[in-house]
Enzyme design. Structure first.
Site, PDB file in Angstrom:
ATOM      1  N   SER A 255      -2.239  13.737   4.177  1.00 38.52           N
ATOM      2  CA  SER A 255      -3.142  14.472   4.736  1.00 38.52           C
ATOM      3  C   SER A 255      -2.545  15.925   4.532  1.00 38.52           C
ATOM      4  CB  SER A 255      -2.905  14.417   6.364  1.00 38.52           C
ATOM      5  OG  SER A 255      -1.736  14.328   6.897  1.00 38.52           O
ATOM      6  N   ASP A 300       4.367   4.306   3.930  1.00 36.62           N
ATOM      7  CA  ASP A 300       5.697   5.376   4.109  1.00 36.62           C
ATOM      8  C   ASP A 300       5.244   6.453   5.064  1.00 36.62           C
ATOM      9  OD1 ASP A 300       8.591   6.046   4.330  1.00 36.62           O
ATOM     10  OD2 ASP A 300       8.065   7.248   2.608  1.00 36.62           O
ATOM     11  N   CYS A 340      10.374   5.487   9.848  1.00 35.82           N
ATOM     12  CA  CYS A 340      11.527   6.458   9.969  1.00 35.82           C
ATOM     13  C   CYS A 340      11.609   6.849  11.439  1.00 35.82           C
ATOM     14  CB  CYS A 340      11.476   7.571   8.953  1.00 35.82           C
ATOM     15  SG  CYS A 340       9.957   8.408   9.230  1.00 35.82           S
TER      16      CYS A 340
END
Length: 396
Positions: A255, A300, A340
């Site tokens: 994005s 990810d 993460c």
């Protein structure tokens, strides 16, 4: 001789520090020290007065105390050189001498200090008041230990406000660090270390970039030229590894317009012309492309759970994302999925992935359990030091 300043746990406090965690929160102590002690080393004691260790103190932070050592110490040049020397030595056995994480906060005994090395340049983030007062000395010692020639101070993280610190970006030399090409694991990347995300490149995913490339290469060796989707591609590292490994087609999505521009530049520089990148919201893209089929999908995303309160919503987001990926994978395809966020533990990620597999009515088998590399060491008594985990799975 006057008694050293100390904080003391409340009688009913069940702070994690008693089990070895290096933090104490403001609501866990009987009384705060005066603001005069902010940024200094003070002792911590349990409710019976027994020593818990020495640590850095800041009354302006919710985390008022962060352990440095079990006994009494002075936060001086000798202490800093010892800790930094130990940190550099630990990385010497892990390889990757030119591009690596040199210092990982509490895991290296330097709370709030994060340092990444990019060739002859060090990128340093400081997020605690005490370490801020020693910032220049830390930089000087690291230059001496590594032979690097420049330090970029990336003091722009919003978390600094929680310690009462100003934000900004500067260099030790005072000279602007110009973006440039740097070679990491055989690929040229255009890096802007003064304004890129985090410290300029996701060094924590280097091993996973290579692992994904090996999965694609194995498919090619078996006679299958895979189509690869790299969602949340950032600078395109997963996509580049997949393309060079022999993928027939690679599409990267992100994005952030600047990330897509960098990814395109990187692909062109490395001669990977069959790799394309699109600026897109990944969730919206999956909705608009439900009939698309891929042989490999990489997920990810940035951390969805930036706080414990946000975890429930984040889990729903992760499940939806993995469900969409599983639905578009061809039989025998590969999904590489990561998180993460340190708030999301492995059991929760596995539950999310299992739930998505059940909803997609796909048989999913684990190929590899993924985690952060050795230069991002994990403290067993500090879950927050482990934040990167994932799975590479085969989907039937």
């Amino acid at each position: 001789m006057s008694e050293a300043p100390f904080i003391k746990l409340k009688a009913n406090a069940k702070g994690r520090v008693l089990a070895g965690h290096p933090w104490i929160f403001a609501n866990e102590v009987e009384e705060l020290l005066a603001a005069d002690y902010d940024g200094q080393v003070v002792e911590a004691r349990d409710r019976r007065g027994r020593m818990l260790g020495s640590g850095i103190y800041n009354s302006r932070s919710q985390i008022i105390w962060r352990r440095l050592a079990a006994g009494s110490i002075s936060l001086d040049g000798g202490y800093l050189r010892t800790r930094l020397s130990d940190a550099v030595e630990r990385r010497a056995t892990a390889g990757n001498a030119s591009f690596r994480r040199l210092v990982w906060s509490e895991s290296d005994g330097l709370p709030g200090v994060v340092v990444d090395q990019f060739g002859d340049t060090l990128v340093m983030q400081v997020q605690t008041l005490a370490m801020e007062t020693h910032r220049d000395e830390i930089a000087r010692i690291l230059l001496d230990l590594t032979g690097a020639v420049e330090v970029i101070h990336r003091d722009d993280a919003s978390i600094r406000r929680l310690e009462g610190l100003d934000r900004g970006v500067s260099t030790r030399s005072g000279t602007e660090w110009e973006p440039r090409w740097m070679t990491i694991d055989g690929f040229d990347y255009w890096l802007d270390l003064m304004s890129g995300q985090k410290t300029g490149f996701y060094l924590d995913q280097r091993e996973q970039h290579a692992h994904l490339g090996k999965q694609v290469a194995a498919m090619v060796a078996a006679g299958r030229r895979p189509r690869v989707l790299d969602a949340f591609c950032n600078q395109g590292a997963f996509a580049l590894h997949a393309a060079r490994a022999g993928a027939a087609e690679v599409l990267g999505l992100d994005s952030a317009a600047d990330a897509i521009a960098q990814a395109r530049l990187n692909a062109e520089r490395n001669g990977l012309t069959h790799t394309t990148f699109e600026e897109a919201n990944v969730f919206d893209w999956f909705t608009a492309n439900r009939t698309a089929t891929w042989d490999v999908v990489v997920l990810d995303p940035p951390p969805f759970a930036k706080s414990r309160k946000a975890l429930a919503g984040a889990l729903r987001g992760y499940k939806e994302l993995n469900l969409r990926a599983l639905q578009c994978l061809a039989p025998g395809g590969i999904l590489a999925t990561y998180t993460c966020s340190h708030h999301m533990q492995d059991a929760e990620l596995r539950q999310v992935l299992a739930g998505a597999a059940a909803d997609a009515r796909r048989q999913v088998r684990v190929v590899e359990f993924c985690h952060q590399p050795a230069d991002h060491p994990v403290m067993l008594t500090m879950p927050e030091s482990e934040y990167l985990r994932g799975y590479i799975v085969r989907v039937d």
